[in-house]
Design an enzyme around this catalytic site. Structure first.
Site, mmCIF file in Angstrom:
data_model
loop_
_atom_site.group_PDB
_atom_site.id
_atom_site.type_symbol
_atom_site.label_atom_id
_atom_site.label_comp_id
_atom_site.label_asym_id
_atom_site.label_seq_id
_atom_site.Cartn_x
_atom_site.Cartn_y
_atom_site.Cartn_z
ATOM 1 N N CYS A 1 0.823 -1.222 0.000
ATOM 2 C CA CYS A 1 0.000 0.000 0.000
ATOM 3 C C CYS A 1 0.850 1.262 0.000
ATOM 4 O O CYS A 1 0.362 2.351 -0.306
ATOM 5 C CB CYS A 1 -0.963 -0.010 1.181
ATOM 6 S SG CYS A 1 -2.165 -1.343 1.031
ATOM 7 N N HIS B 1 -3.530 7.117 1.400
ATOM 8 C CA HIS B 1 -3.871 5.799 0.862
ATOM 9 C C HIS B 1 -5.237 5.419 1.425
ATOM 10 O O HIS B 1 -5.501 5.598 2.614
ATOM 11 C CB HIS B 1 -2.804 4.785 1.286
ATOM 12 C CG HIS B 1 -3.284 3.370 1.176
ATOM 13 N ND1 HIS B 1 -3.785 2.860 0.004
ATOM 14 C CD2 HIS B 1 -3.384 2.378 2.104
ATOM 15 C CE1 HIS B 1 -4.157 1.611 0.203
ATOM 16 N NE2 HIS B 1 -3.930 1.302 1.470
ATOM 17 N N ASN C 1 -10.159 -0.608 -1.081
ATOM 18 C CA ASN C 1 -8.716 -0.388 -0.946
ATOM 19 C C ASN C 1 -8.025 -0.988 -2.172
ATOM 20 O O ASN C 1 -8.042 -2.208 -2.352
ATOM 21 C CB ASN C 1 -8.251 -1.057 0.357
ATOM 22 C CG ASN C 1 -6.753 -0.958 0.591
ATOM 23 O OD1 ASN C 1 -5.979 -0.770 -0.332
ATOM 24 N ND2 ASN C 1 -6.342 -1.112 1.845
HETATM 25 C C1 COA Z 1 -10.586 -5.647 8.901
HETATM 26 C C2 COA Z 1 -11.357 -4.746 9.846
HETATM 27 C C3 COA Z 1 -12.363 -3.914 9.048
HETATM 28 C C4 COA Z 1 -12.125 -5.623 10.818
HETATM 29 O O1 COA Z 1 -12.851 -4.810 11.682
HETATM 30 P P1 COA Z 1 -12.871 -5.081 13.236
HETATM 31 O O2 COA Z 1 -13.750 -4.078 13.831
HETATM 32 O O3 COA Z 1 -11.429 -5.130 13.672
HETATM 33 O O4 COA Z 1 -13.544 -6.489 13.286
HETATM 34 P P2 COA Z 1 -12.995 -7.848 13.886
HETATM 35 O O5 COA Z 1 -11.963 -8.432 12.963
HETATM 36 O O6 COA Z 1 -12.634 -7.624 15.316
HETATM 37 O O7 COA Z 1 -14.298 -8.683 13.770
HETATM 38 C C5 COA Z 1 -15.488 -8.354 14.480
HETATM 39 C C6 COA Z 1 -16.542 -9.386 14.130
HETATM 40 O O8 COA Z 1 -16.999 -9.175 12.798
HETATM 41 C C7 COA Z 1 -16.880 -10.384 12.042
HETATM 42 N N1 COA Z 1 -16.539 -10.072 10.653
HETATM 43 C C8 COA Z 1 -15.312 -9.968 10.091
HETATM 44 N N2 COA Z 1 -15.429 -9.655 8.792
HETATM 45 C C9 COA Z 1 -16.747 -9.552 8.536
HETATM 46 C C10 COA Z 1 -17.503 -9.236 7.388
HETATM 47 N N3 COA Z 1 -16.922 -8.958 6.208
HETATM 48 N N4 COA Z 1 -18.851 -9.203 7.486
HETATM 49 C C11 COA Z 1 -19.469 -9.462 8.645
HETATM 50 N N5 COA Z 1 -18.815 -9.767 9.769
HETATM 51 C C12 COA Z 1 -17.475 -9.809 9.725
HETATM 52 C C13 COA Z 1 -15.767 -11.148 12.734
HETATM 53 O O9 COA Z 1 -15.882 -12.526 12.451
HETATM 54 C C14 COA Z 1 -16.041 -10.818 14.177
HETATM 55 O O10 COA Z 1 -17.102 -11.626 14.654
HETATM 56 P P3 COA Z 1 -17.045 -12.209 16.154
HETATM 57 O O11 COA Z 1 -17.044 -10.984 17.030
HETATM 58 O O12 COA Z 1 -18.300 -12.986 16.216
HETATM 59 O O13 COA Z 1 -15.801 -12.998 16.228
HETATM 60 C C15 COA Z 1 -10.439 -3.821 10.671
HETATM 61 O O14 COA Z 1 -9.627 -4.577 11.519
HETATM 62 C C16 COA Z 1 -9.586 -2.971 9.823
HETATM 63 O O15 COA Z 1 -10.069 -2.073 9.167
HETATM 64 N N6 COA Z 1 -8.247 -3.192 9.823
HETATM 65 C C17 COA Z 1 -7.339 -2.480 9.003
HETATM 66 C C18 COA Z 1 -7.468 -2.992 7.623
HETATM 67 C C19 COA Z 1 -6.687 -2.204 6.646
HETATM 68 O O16 COA Z 1 -6.765 -1.008 6.620
HETATM 69 N N7 COA Z 1 -5.966 -2.895 5.809
HETATM 70 C C20 COA Z 1 -5.238 -2.318 4.785
HETATM 71 C C21 COA Z 1 -3.997 -1.715 5.306
HETATM 72 S S1 COA Z 1 -3.203 -0.929 4.027
#
Ligand code: COA
Length: 333
Positions: free
Chosen positions: A114, A260, A290
């Site tokens: 990224c 980004h 993204n």
């Molecule tokens: C990936 C991201 C959106 C996940 O959000 P989060 O709030 O951290 O969510 P979690 O991973 O803790 O998951 C929360 C719950 O949602 C669920 N979940 C995950 N993806 C899901 C989806 N696409 N749809 C529905 N539910 C989902 C998980 O299974 C979890 O369920 P549980 O509580 O029953 O275990 C977040 O961590 C994020 O934005 N990270 C940075 C990603 C990023 O920017 N990447 C690129 C970097 S350049």
């Protein structure tokens, strides 16, 4: 010493729109969850037989060239940022050179995820500053949808990433007004495995096809979302504030931040931390998701089309991603 400036921008995204509603027919997810956690409403996925990383890059480049008012034959160097090359090797830089019909000019591939475009701009800037090249085509392009696990197991990543291409023509400038002022680049390999696609990797023994099929997970990207989030919200504002301060500016001096497009919550966090009004921050993640190395040049190209970039503006491009890598470029537009 010479200066470099951004002479033209362009972008191309595949026509195929993938909505959150469509994703919820493939996996257990829903529009409300995706919008709340990421801000994404739709993204583009490539069409097999039509879009390639190189031909999307060529379409974005043609627009950037027209915008800069120069011909493809004026380009003397290509810097191509992607983590999803059409082939494992050679890289997509030479394929873009071929698409544009450019004989023998050098093509350099950048693999910094990224942060790829920010690294690419700094490389082009150095080559122009040294006097070695005059007109450099700097590109970020990705097809990520083909590697995503679109089952419920892969939903954490599948809802976030999209495909697209953006390009910038960077030219030598003898006018000190419009120019790249500085770049800051960082990496911390201790976190390499937090956002990774392992295969085809070289450091494991040769596997038979059956074996590879049994280990499909290594051919899919993996992301520790919470860990990435935690580091991103720290590094994005840190590098932005540092590059401003080191060049004698305060956050109030910034006219446009082009981050980004990782996640809308991350962008909002940076905006809050820098106390920037909404009109000073470019965000299009809602429509494209993204797009890794393509996200900044796509956002920049859209900002230009919308008349948000005016001569003399102080513009900062800032990124964080797998590696971990992060960095920023500061420009006088
Ligand atoms: C990936 C991201 C959106 C996940 O959000 P989060 O709030 O951290 O969510 P979690 O991973 O803790 O998951 C929360 C719950 O949602 C669920 N979940 C995950 N993806 C899901 C989806 N696409 N749809 C529905 N539910 C989902 C998980 O299974 C979890 O369920 P549980 O509580 O029953 O275990 C977040 O961590 C994020 O934005 N990270 C940075 C990603 C990023 O920017 N990447 C690129 C970097 S350049």
């Amino acid at each position: 010493m010479f200066n470099s400036f951004f002479a033209g921008t362009g972008h191309y995204v595949p026509e195929r729109i993938i909505t959150n509603e469509y994703l919820s027919t493939l996996m257990d997810t829903n529009d409300a969850w995706i919008v709340e956690r990421t801000g994404i409403k739709e993204r583009r996925w490539f069409e097999k037989g039509k879009d390639t990383v190189a031909n999307m890059a060529a379409k974005a480049s043609q627009k950037a060239l027209a915008n800069a008012g120069i011909e493809a034959s004026d380009i003397d160097f290509i810097v191509f940022a992607t983590i999803t090359p059409d082939y494992y090797f050679p890289g997509s830089g030479v394929l873009l050179q071929r698409e544009l019909g450019l004989a023998n000019i050098p093509a350099l591939d950048i693999r910094n995820q990224c942060t790829g475009f920010v690294y690419a701009v700094s490389v082009a800037d150095q080559f122009i500053k040294s006097g070695m090249y005059k007109n450099v085509l700097v590109v970020g392009a990705e097809i990520q949808s083909s590697a995503l696990d679109i089952s419920t197991e892969g939903r954490g990543m599948a809802v976030i990433f999209g495909d697209g291409a953006g390009a910038v023509v960077m030219r030598r400038s003898e006018n000190a007004e419009s120019r790249v002022l500085a770049s800051k680049l960082y990496a911390d390999g201790r976190f390499a495995e937090e956002l990774i696609l392992k295969d085809p990797g070289s450091s494991r023994p040769f596997r038979q096809l059956d074996d590879l099929a049994a280990n499909m997970e290594d051919t899919r990207p993996y992301m520790n979302g919470n860990q990435v989030f935690k580091h991103a919200v720290h590094r994005f504002p840190e590098v932005t504030l540092d590059i401003l301060a080191e060049n004698g500016f305060q956050k109030e001096d910034l006219d446009l931040l082009v981050p980004h497009q990782a996640n809308l919550r991350i962008t909002r966090y940076i905006q809050e931390k820098l106390q920037l009004p909404e009109e000073k921050v470019v965000s299009n993640i809602e429509r494209y998701g993204n797009t890794t190395a393509a996200s900044i040049p796509i956002a920049l190209s859209e900002a230009f089309e919308q008349g948000r970039l005016k001569p003399g503006m102080l513009v900062c491009l800032t990124a964080f991603g797998s590696g971990f890598t992060w960095g920023a470029n500061l420009l006088k537009w």
